[in-house]
Design a protein around this motif. Structure first.
Motif, PDB file in Angstrom:
ATOM      1  N   CYS A  20       0.828  -1.210   0.000  1.00 10.81           N
ATOM      2  CA  CYS A  20       0.000   0.000   0.000  1.00 10.81           C
ATOM      3  C   CYS A  20       0.861   1.258   0.000  1.00 10.81           C
ATOM      4  N   CYS A  21       0.365   2.301  -0.670  1.00  8.18           N
ATOM      5  CA  CYS A  21       1.086   3.575  -0.727  1.00  8.18           C
ATOM      6  C   CYS A  21       0.883   4.407   0.533  1.00  8.18           C
ATOM      7  N   GLY A  22      -0.126   4.053   1.334  1.00  8.16           N
ATOM      8  CA  GLY A  22      -0.375   4.787   2.570  1.00  8.16           C
ATOM      9  C   GLY A  22      -1.522   5.765   2.519  1.00  8.16           C
ATOM     10  N   PHE A  23      -2.175   5.894   1.360  1.00  6.27           N
ATOM     11  CA  PHE A  23      -3.267   6.873   1.275  1.00  6.27           C
ATOM     12  C   PHE A  23      -4.491   6.389   2.053  1.00  6.27           C
ATOM     13  N   GLY A  24      -5.232   5.467   1.472  1.00  6.06           N
ATOM     14  CA  GLY A  24      -6.359   4.870   2.184  1.00  6.06           C
ATOM     15  C   GLY A  24      -7.455   5.845   2.579  1.00  6.06           C
ATOM     16  N   SER A  80       0.925   7.040   7.440  1.00  5.49           N
ATOM     17  CA  SER A  80       0.638   7.257   6.033  1.00  5.49           C
ATOM     18  C   SER A  80       1.844   7.832   5.294  1.00  5.49           C
ATOM     19  N   VAL A  81       2.483   8.826   5.900  1.00  2.00           N
ATOM     20  CA  VAL A  81       3.661   9.452   5.278  1.00  2.00           C
ATOM     21  C   VAL A  81       4.813   8.461   5.188  1.00  2.00           C
ATOM     22  N   ALA A  82       4.994   7.661   6.230  1.00  2.00           N
ATOM     23  CA  ALA A  82       6.075   6.669   6.219  1.00  2.00           C
ATOM     24  C   ALA A  82       5.866   5.638   5.112  1.00  2.00           C
ATOM     25  N   GLN A 118       8.352   4.975   1.885  1.00  3.21           N
ATOM     26  CA  GLN A 118       8.866   3.655   1.499  1.00  3.21           C
ATOM     27  C   GLN A 118       8.567   3.353   0.034  1.00  3.21           C
ATOM     28  N   LYS A 119       7.342   3.654  -0.389  1.00  2.00           N
ATOM     29  CA  LYS A 119       6.956   3.392  -1.783  1.00  2.00           C
ATOM     30  C   LYS A 119       7.802   4.224  -2.747  1.00  2.00           C
ATOM     31  N   ALA A 159      10.590   3.158  -5.657  1.00  2.00           N
ATOM     32  CA  ALA A 159      10.502   3.628  -7.038  1.00  2.00           C
ATOM     33  C   ALA A 159      11.813   4.284  -7.478  1.00  2.00           C
ATOM     34  N   LEU A 160      12.386   5.102  -6.603  1.00  2.00           N
ATOM     35  CA  LEU A 160      13.663   5.756  -6.924  1.00  2.00           C
ATOM     36  C   LEU A 160      14.778   4.744  -7.136  1.00  2.00           C
TER      37      LEU A 160
END
Length: 245
Positions: free
Chosen positions: A176-180, A191-193, A197-198, A202-203
């Motif tokens: 999960c990206c943390g949005f939800g 959520s920010v953490a 991580q996501k 990607a980087l």
């Protein structure tokens, strides 16, 4: 062969924050021969209220959705949001169980699709002629797309057909990206953490773009990317497929 008839459903946040994504979806659908219809009376699928626990209020909004899209049973309902499609396809079953709207609900559910699954599964299209974008992308599997709609290969097939674009899979692509939705508000630090991580995954791939079926995820990731001034762009799959032509 008659043109496929498509009613488009544009979610609230796409309408208000990412209208170009909606226009790009129409551009792609028309390019592959669909006749696109838009009901200006449409509003929300009811997902925000449902996820917040307001079931009765959500049912009221969902009832309007059924009315808005119950007209012509031969038309497909297509949306650029896997989360909204997941709401209709799954949560509506419990919302309308043992109600007078149950039959209408099943009818709408059966013809509602996320954009990439509609293109690949219904129309049999795996690339959009003329689509081009130079660079490297990594794909984010949204929770709703992957788990609720069972979409994984469809967006990748379409994106891999874009001239000049190379796919680089990131680690833990299904995390999960943390949005939800309201999760990002109620549990901001977590959520920010999760977004961090996501984005770091990607980087690590060296990609120029993060692409997904859900602008809600991309909106969340883009906020972190902009805050940290990182060299990544977030693009909805419709924006990529409409590029270069």
């Amino acid at each position: 062969m008659p043109a496929p008839q498509v009613d488009i459903f544009i979610p609230c946040f796409v309408d208000q924050l990412y209208p170009n994504t909606a226009l790009n979806m129409v551009k792609v659908l028309e390019a592959v021969g669909c006749q696109v219809h838009y009901n200006p009376a449409q509003t929300c699928c009811g997902q925000p209220a449902y996820n917040a626990g307001y079931v009765a209020q959500s049912r009221d909004v969902a009832t309007k959705f059924l009315r808005d899209f119950a007209g012509d049973a031969s038309r497909y309902v297509v949306s650029p949001s896997a989360s909204c499609v997941g709401m209709v396809r799954n949560s509506y079953s419990s919302l309308f169980a043992d109600t007078p709207q149950a039959g209408a609900c099943r009818g709408v559910q059966a013809r509602t699709y996320e954009l990439t699954e509609f293109l690949v599964q219904v129309l049999g299209i795996t690339d959009i002629p003329g689509a081009s974008l130079t660079g490297k992308y990594t794909y984010h599997d949204s929770c709703s797309g992957l788990r609720e709609c069972k979409i994984r290969e469809e967006p990748r097939q379409l994106l891999d057909g874009v001239t000049g674009l190379e796919r680089l899979e990131m680690a833990e692509t299904t995390t999960c990206c943390g949005f939800g939705g309201t999760f990002a508000v109620k549990f901001e630090a977590i959520s920010v953490a999760m977004a961090q991580q996501k984005v770091e995954h990607a980087l690590d791939t060296g990609a120029d773009y993060i692409v997904s079926t859900d602008v809600s995820c991309l909106m969340h990731l883009e906020a972190y990317i902009k805050k940290e001034k990182l060299p990544l762009r977030c693009l909805h799959v419709a924006d990529v497929l409409a590029s270069g032509w």
